[in-house]
Design a protein around this motif. Structure first.
Motif, PDB file in Angstrom:
ATOM      1  N   LEU A 192      58.286  42.549  35.634  1.00 25.18           N
ATOM      2  CA  LEU A 192      57.985  44.003  35.666  1.00 25.18           C
ATOM      3  C   LEU A 192      59.142  44.822  36.015  1.00 25.18           C
ATOM      4  N   GLU A 193      59.703  44.471  36.972  1.00 25.38           N
ATOM      5  CA  GLU A 193      61.053  45.326  37.512  1.00 25.38           C
ATOM      6  C   GLU A 193      61.884  45.214  36.518  1.00 25.38           C
ATOM      7  N   VAL A 194      62.232  44.214  35.928  1.00 26.10           N
ATOM      8  CA  VAL A 194      63.218  44.431  35.038  1.00 26.10           C
ATOM      9  C   VAL A 194      63.048  45.135  33.634  1.00 26.10           C
ATOM     10  N   LEU A 195      61.825  44.871  33.263  1.00 31.07           N
ATOM     11  CA  LEU A 195      61.357  45.755  32.123  1.00 31.07           C
ATOM     12  C   LEU A 195      61.408  47.261  32.605  1.00 31.07           C
ATOM     13  N   THR A 196      60.850  47.669  33.762  1.00 29.34           N
ATOM     14  CA  THR A 196      61.082  49.003  34.236  1.00 29.34           C
ATOM     15  C   THR A 196      62.445  49.450  34.499  1.00 29.34           C
ATOM     16  N   ARG A 197      63.509  48.681  34.621  1.00 31.62           N
ATOM     17  CA  ARG A 197      64.979  48.917  34.659  1.00 31.62           C
ATOM     18  C   ARG A 197      65.499  49.164  33.254  1.00 31.62           C
ATOM     19  N   VAL A 198      65.149  48.151  32.230  1.00 28.22           N
ATOM     20  CA  VAL A 198      65.279  48.308  30.732  1.00 28.22           C
ATOM     21  C   VAL A 198      64.982  49.878  30.297  1.00 28.22           C
ATOM     22  N   GLN A 199      63.673  50.141  30.536  1.00 28.18           N
ATOM     23  CA  GLN A 199      63.151  51.342  30.164  1.00 28.18           C
ATOM     24  C   GLN A 199      63.959  52.535  30.589  1.00 28.18           C
ATOM     25  N   ARG A 200      64.384  52.506  31.993  1.00 31.04           N
ATOM     26  CA  ARG A 200      65.185  53.460  32.632  1.00 31.04           C
ATOM     27  C   ARG A 200      66.409  53.782  31.919  1.00 31.04           C
ATOM     28  N   GLU A 201      67.258  52.765  31.716  1.00 38.70           N
ATOM     29  CA  GLU A 201      68.489  52.348  31.098  1.00 38.70           C
ATOM     30  C   GLU A 201      68.549  52.906  29.642  1.00 38.70           C
ATOM     31  N   THR A 202      67.510  52.517  29.023  1.00 44.65           N
ATOM     32  CA  THR A 202      67.424  52.632  27.476  1.00 44.65           C
ATOM     33  C   THR A 202      66.379  53.356  27.162  1.00 44.65           C
ATOM     34  N   PRO A 203      66.019  54.770  27.521  1.00 41.84           N
ATOM     35  CA  PRO A 203      64.937  55.378  27.402  1.00 41.84           C
ATOM     36  C   PRO A 203      64.374  55.602  25.825  1.00 41.84           C
ATOM     37  N   ASP A 204      65.309  55.387  24.955  1.00 40.72           N
ATOM     38  CA  ASP A 204      65.033  55.386  23.508  1.00 40.72           C
ATOM     39  C   ASP A 204      64.350  54.163  23.104  1.00 40.72           C
ATOM     40  N   GLU A 205      64.463  53.068  23.655  1.00 34.15           N
ATOM     41  CA  GLU A 205      64.055  51.805  23.354  1.00 34.15           C
ATOM     42  C   GLU A 205      62.458  51.765  23.639  1.00 34.15           C
ATOM     43  N   GLU A 206      61.655  51.288  22.681  1.00 38.44           N
ATOM     44  CA  GLU A 206      60.132  51.154  23.038  1.00 38.44           C
ATOM     45  C   GLU A 206      60.370  49.466  23.150  1.00 38.44           C
ATOM     46  N   VAL A 207      59.823  49.071  24.587  1.00 34.77           N
ATOM     47  CA  VAL A 207      59.737  47.665  25.172  1.00 34.77           C
ATOM     48  C   VAL A 207      58.222  47.178  24.927  1.00 34.77           C
ATOM     49  N   VAL A 208      58.353  45.914  24.365  1.00 33.70           N
ATOM     50  CA  VAL A 208      57.013  45.431  23.929  1.00 33.70           C
ATOM     51  C   VAL A 208      57.141  43.633  24.625  1.00 33.70           C
ATOM     52  N   VAL A 209      56.061  43.479  25.075  1.00 34.15           N
ATOM     53  CA  VAL A 209      56.006  42.237  25.929  1.00 34.15           C
ATOM     54  C   VAL A 209      55.280  41.097  24.784  1.00 34.15           C
ATOM     55  N   ALA A 210      55.751  39.850  24.767  1.00 34.15           N
ATOM     56  CA  ALA A 210      55.171  38.948  23.854  1.00 34.15           C
ATOM     57  C   ALA A 210      55.383  37.893  24.863  1.00 34.15           C
ATOM     58  N   PHE A 211      54.132  37.074  24.468  1.00 37.23           N
ATOM     59  CA  PHE A 211      53.670  35.714  25.417  1.00 37.23           C
ATOM     60  C   PHE A 211      53.724  34.501  24.458  1.00 37.23           C
ATOM     61  N   PRO A 212      54.514  33.385  24.837  1.00 33.21           N
ATOM     62  CA  PRO A 212      54.604  32.241  23.837  1.00 33.21           C
ATOM     63  C   PRO A 212      53.396  31.570  23.371  1.00 33.21           C
ATOM     64  N   ASP A 213      52.099  31.570  24.422  1.00 35.07           N
ATOM     65  CA  ASP A 213      51.075  31.213  24.148  1.00 35.07           C
ATOM     66  C   ASP A 213      49.802  31.844  24.577  1.00 35.07           C
ATOM     67  N   ASP A 214      48.528  31.427  24.454  1.00 38.15           N
ATOM     68  CA  ASP A 214      47.537  32.216  24.939  1.00 38.15           C
ATOM     69  C   ASP A 214      47.348  31.786  26.463  1.00 38.15           C
ATOM     70  N   GLY A 215      47.965  30.655  26.963  1.00 38.89           N
ATOM     71  CA  GLY A 215      48.001  30.418  28.383  1.00 38.89           C
ATOM     72  C   GLY A 215      48.682  31.333  29.292  1.00 38.89           C
TER      73      GLY A 215
END
Length: 347
Positions: A192-215
Motif C-alpha cells: 500500500l505504501e508503494v502504491l501511494t508513492r506511485v500515485q504521488r510520483e505519477t498523479p496522472d496515472e490511475e492505479v488499479v489492483v489485481a489479485f491472481p486468484d480469489d484466495g
C-alpha cells in the motif's frame, strides 16, 4: 544521613568508573540487543539505524569447521550482559536447509545465557505451504519446523516469542506448542505504501489492483480497499492452466495495474496475469509480493521482460532479494521498519 534516617550513600562522580557502569546498565534497560544471521545483515543494519540508541547489534561470526558444521562464538561481553538489556532479538532466515541448523543452535543457546524478553523474528516461515497431509505417508513439514522452534528453552522472563510475516495458513500458529508464543504479522501494507508513492510520483496515472486468484483477494482486499479491484482466475484446460479475468475487466484499459500476492514461487502465474492484462489494454503492469521465493533463480524470467514495468518485493527471502537488488524491473522494499515498529511496541 537522609531525612528517613538512612545513611547517605556516596555521591558518584560522573567521571568515575562506577558511575559509567551504572549509567551503561541503566541505558541497556531500555535497549534491545539484536543478533542476526549473516544473510539478513542488511535488514539488521536498517533496524539498528531506525532504532538509534534503543538498539545495539551483537557481533557474531558465522564460522564453520572443516566438516561444514557450525563453529559459533558469541562475544564474551555480550554473553555476560544479556540479562541487562530490555530484550534480546534474533533475526533469522530459513531460506535454505543449509542454514537452518546453525541458526537453531544460536536460537536455543541465547535463552540458556539468560536472554530476557527473547524475540525471534522469522520473516518467512519457509515450510508453510506443506501444511497438510492429503495421503497416507506424507509429512507436513510445516508442523515439523514448528516443533523444532517450539523446543526453544524458556528464558528468565518466560517463553520466547516468534514473530513471522504473512504465514501461508493462519491455522499453522496452532502447530506450535505452548513453549513458544507466536505473533502473526503482515508486510502487505508495504504494498500500500508503494502504491501511494506511485500515485504521488505519477498523479496522472490511475492505479488499479489485481489479485491472481480469489484466495489472494479474500486475504488482502481490505488493505487495498481504496483502489479498484480486478480478480483473475485459473481455469484448467486439460494439462494447461489458463488465466482469465473473473471480475473488474472494466478497470483495465489505460490503467497501471499492479498484481499483488503475498507469496510468489516460480512467478509463472504473475507473468500469465500480466500477459492477460496487457492483452486487454492495460497501459502498465507491475507486481508486488511479500515473499519472493523464486527457487533455482526463477527471477531470471522477469529480467528484461517487457510485460512488467516494476516488480516490488520485500527482503523476507534474502537469497532472492540479494540477487535482484538494482536489477530492473525489481525493487526491494525492506521490512525493517515493520520490525522496528513491533520492537518499539507500536502493535
Amino acid at each position: 544521613e537522609d531525612p528517613a534516617g538512612y545513611p547517605a550513600g556516596p555521591i558518584l562522580s560522573p567521571t568515575s568508573a562506577k558511575f559509567r557502569r551504572s549509567a551503561s546498565m541503566l541505558r541497556r534497560r531500555h535497549q534491545w540487543l539484536i543478533f542476526y544471521h549473516e544473510s539478513v545483515r542488511s535488514m539488521a543494519l536498517q533496524v539498528k539505524d531506525l532504532m538509534g540508541p534503543h538498539a545495539e547489534l551483537s557481533r557474531l561470526e558465522w564460522k564453520h569447521f572443516n566438516d561444514g558444521f557450525p563453529d559459533l562464538q558469541i562475544q564474551k561481553e555480550d554473553s555476560q550482559r544479556l540479562e541487562q538489556f530490555y530484550g534480546t532479538c534474533l533475526i533469522v532466515s530459513f531460506h535454505s536447509p543449509e542454514v537452518i541448523f546453525e541458526q537453531l543452535c544460536l536460537l536455543h543457546e541465547l535463552p540458556r545465557m539468560r536472554a530476557k524478553n527473547f524475540h525471534i523474528v522469522l520473516p518467512w516461515f519457509c515450510t508453510g505451504t506443506m501444511e497438510r497431509v492429503e495421503k497416507l505417508g506424507q509429512v507436513a513439514t510445516a508442523k515439523s519446523l514448528a516443533d523444532m522452534l517450539s523446543c526453544c528453552p524458556v528464558g528468565p522472563s518466560g517463553p520466547a516469542t516468534l514473530v513471522t510475516y504473512d504465514i501461508h495458513w493462519t491455522q499453522e500458529q496452532f502447530y506450535f506448542t505452548d513453549r513458544v508464543l507466536v505473533e502473526l504479522k503482515t508486510a502487505v501494507p508495504l504494498g500500500l505504501e508503494v502504491l501511494t508513492r506511485v500515485q504521488r510520483e505519477t498523479p496522472d496515472e490511475e492505479v488499479v489492483v489485481a489479485f491472481p486468484d480469489d484466495g489472494a483477494h479474500k486475504k488482502m482486499k481490505d488493505t487495498f480497499a481504496s483502489f479498484p479491484h480486478i480478480i483473475c482466475d485459473k481455469v484448467r484446460d486439460g494439462d494447461r492452466r489458463i488465466v482469465t479475468l473473473r471480475e473488474g475487466e472494466e478497470h483495465v484499459v489505460g490503467r497501471h495495474v499492479v498484481v499483488i500476492d503475498d507469496m510468489v514461487m516460480s512467478g509463472a502465474l504473475m507473468l500469465e496475469c500480466a500477459q492477460q492484462l496487457r492483452e486487454r489494454g492495460a497501459a502498465k503492469v507491475s507486481c508486488f509480493t511479500v515473499h519472493a521465493v523464486m527457487p533455482k533463480q526463477a527471477f531470471k524470467k522477469f529480467l528484461g521482460n517487457d510485460l512488467l514495468h516494476k516488480f516490488w518485493i520485500t527482503d523476507t527471502v534474502p537469497s532472492t532479494a540479494s540477487q535482484v537488488q538494482d536489477k530492473a524491473p525489481f525493487e526491494v522494499v525492506s521490512i525493517a521498519p515493520l520490525v522496528v515498529r513491533y520492537l518499539q511496541g507500536f502493535r
